[in-house]
Motif scaffolding. Structure first.
Motif, PDB file in Angstrom:
ATOM      1  N   VAL A  47      -3.840   1.871 -59.534  1.00  0.00           N
ATOM      2  CA  VAL A  47      -4.274   0.853 -60.487  1.00  0.00           C
ATOM      3  C   VAL A  47      -3.713  -0.491 -60.044  1.00  0.00           C
ATOM      4  N   ALA A  48      -4.601  -1.455 -59.773  1.00  0.00           N
ATOM      5  CA  ALA A  48      -4.151  -2.816 -59.484  1.00  0.00           C
ATOM      6  C   ALA A  48      -3.666  -3.408 -60.800  1.00  0.00           C
ATOM      7  N   PHE A  49      -2.352  -3.554 -60.928  1.00  0.00           N
ATOM      8  CA  PHE A  49      -1.689  -3.787 -62.222  1.00  0.00           C
ATOM      9  C   PHE A  49      -1.017  -5.153 -62.217  1.00  0.00           C
ATOM     10  N   VAL A  53      -3.370  -7.933 -70.205  1.00  0.00           N
ATOM     11  CA  VAL A  53      -3.762  -6.892 -71.149  1.00  0.00           C
ATOM     12  C   VAL A  53      -4.807  -5.947 -70.568  1.00  0.00           C
ATOM     13  N   ASP A  54      -5.732  -6.435 -69.743  1.00  0.00           N
ATOM     14  CA  ASP A  54      -6.776  -5.567 -69.202  1.00  0.00           C
ATOM     15  C   ASP A  54      -6.181  -4.491 -68.295  1.00  0.00           C
ATOM     16  N   SER A  55      -5.424  -4.933 -67.290  1.00  0.00           N
ATOM     17  CA  SER A  55      -4.859  -3.949 -66.366  1.00  0.00           C
ATOM     18  C   SER A  55      -3.773  -3.114 -67.038  1.00  0.00           C
ATOM     19  N   LEU A  71      -0.788   5.705 -59.765  1.00  0.00           N
ATOM     20  CA  LEU A  71       0.258   4.792 -59.305  1.00  0.00           C
ATOM     21  C   LEU A  71      -0.184   3.377 -59.651  1.00  0.00           C
ATOM     22  N   CYS A  72       0.619   2.683 -60.434  1.00  0.00           N
ATOM     23  CA  CYS A  72       0.324   1.301 -60.824  1.00  0.00           C
ATOM     24  C   CYS A  72       1.050   0.366 -59.864  1.00  0.00           C
ATOM     25  N   VAL A  73       0.291  -0.528 -59.228  1.00  0.00           N
ATOM     26  CA  VAL A  73       0.844  -1.377 -58.173  1.00  0.00           C
ATOM     27  C   VAL A  73       0.656  -2.842 -58.542  1.00  0.00           C
ATOM     28  N   THR A 142      -8.782   6.695 -54.874  1.00  0.00           N
ATOM     29  CA  THR A 142      -9.492   5.655 -55.615  1.00  0.00           C
ATOM     30  C   THR A 142      -8.567   4.482 -55.918  1.00  0.00           C
ATOM     31  N   ILE A 143      -9.137   3.276 -55.912  1.00  0.00           N
ATOM     32  CA  ILE A 143      -8.444   2.070 -56.373  1.00  0.00           C
ATOM     33  C   ILE A 143      -9.254   1.501 -57.526  1.00  0.00           C
ATOM     34  N   VAL A 144      -8.584   1.147 -58.615  1.00  0.00           N
ATOM     35  CA  VAL A 144      -9.276   0.579 -59.776  1.00  0.00           C
ATOM     36  C   VAL A 144      -8.652  -0.758 -60.150  1.00  0.00           C
ATOM     37  N   ASP A 145      -9.479  -1.619 -60.766  1.00  0.00           N
ATOM     38  CA  ASP A 145      -8.969  -2.901 -61.256  1.00  0.00           C
ATOM     39  C   ASP A 145      -9.334  -3.069 -62.724  1.00  0.00           C
ATOM     40  N   GLY A 146      -8.859  -4.148 -63.325  1.00  0.00           N
ATOM     41  CA  GLY A 146      -9.030  -4.365 -64.759  1.00  0.00           C
ATOM     42  C   GLY A 146     -10.203  -5.239 -65.137  1.00  0.00           C
TER      43      GLY A 146
END
Length: 297
Positions: A47-49, A53-55, A71-73, A142-146
């Motif tokens: 998770v691109a953190f 609030v979104d991420s 894993l929050c990065v 997988t990589i996710v964003d907010g």
């Protein structure tokens, strides 16, 4: 190069629901269920953190449904405000996230420093290059964003980089808007549910004016000074030695009170600004895009 500087693998603890938060029902409850199902299907995920609030809400959900497979990065660089860094660290502690901070080097890219209208593309390209290497090395699929549904149709060149790297946007996938996310984050008990939106410090510098560390530090110090004076929503747009302050419209009158005006001018002049102005239009997202012909990305 990816340089992890801190990692926390804490026992997962549920967030406490906010006592005053209304129950989520109907369409929003359905979106939440679909979000959880979608995230659960992703497998090991980064998770691109950023700490916003979104991420933060996405990280909360990913932690809840994927556990240690999430894993929050947080990417740390000169353009990343320390305030958001501290929000990310605090949220990671509060939620028991598996969290890591990495360094990104967008400031070493001449294209980024030149500050073209698609500057954000080069920043996100650097971020996703780094995250992709981390994912490959650690076995994440997988990589996710907010990004959320409100971002559709806006000028966000970083989305082009996200598409190139196959980054997923689960909040957008189920149609969650910013107000939806705030409601869900409030119900989940996230402390940042009503945190004002923010962006990288480079977004305060007009296009084609070089991004430098000196400018970024001046902007960060100036905005910190305004926060210390009690202003909640603020941007300091950097026009060389002129600071153009954007505030929430409900805070404009306070800024113009004689005693407060003197404090604002004194503090920002001490930072290095020769001229200090208050934009009477107040804060609006992407105001430096005014007058620039841009297409949604």
């Amino acid at each position: 190069m990816t340089v992890p500087v801190s990692e926390r693998t804490a026992e997962r603890v549920p967030a406490h629901r906010h006592d005053a938060a209304p129950a989520v029902t109907g369409e929003l409850a359905d979106k939440e269920l679909r979000l959880r199902a979608g995230v659960a299907s992703l497998g090991p995920t980064i998770v691109a953190f950023s700490g916003g609030v979104d991420s933060a809400y996405l990280a909360y959900v990913a932690n809840d449904v994927l556990g240690p497979a999430a894993l929050c990065v947080t990417a740390d660089s000169p353009s990343y405000p320390d305030h958001h860094r501290q929000l990310a660290l605090q949220a990671a502690r509060d939620l028991g996230l598996r969290h890591e901070i990495i360094h990104t080097a967008e400031m070493e890219r001449p294209e980024y420093r030149a500050n073209p209208v698609n500057r954000c593309y080069y920043c996100k390209h650097e971020l996703y290059t780094t995250l992709s290497r981390l994912a490959s090395a650690r076995g994440f699929t997988t990589i996710v964003d907010g990004s959320n549904a409100d971002d559709r149709g806006d000028y966000r060149p970083g989305r082009a980089a996200a598409r190139e790297f196959g980054v997923r946007s689960p909040l957008d996938d189920v149609g969650l808007t910013k107000s939806d996310i705030r409601a869900l984050a409030r119900q989940a008990g996230l402390a940042t549910w009503d945190e004002p939106a923010s962006a990288c410090l480079s977004s305060r510098i007009p296009y084609h004016s070089e991004v430098t560390d000196e400018k970024l530090r001046m902007i960060e110090r100036a905005e910190a000074a305004l926060h210390e004076l009690g202003f909640r929503v603020c941007r300091v747009r950097h026009h060389d030695r002129l600071a153009r302050i954007e505030l929430g419209t409900d805070e404009l009158a306070r800024a113009l009170e004689p005693a407060m005006r003197e404090q604002v001018v004194e503090r920002l002049r001490a930072i290095g600004y020769q001229h200090v102005t208050v934009d009477l239009q107040g804060y609006r997202r992407g105001s430096l895009n005014d007058g620039v012909q841009l297409r949604p990305v």
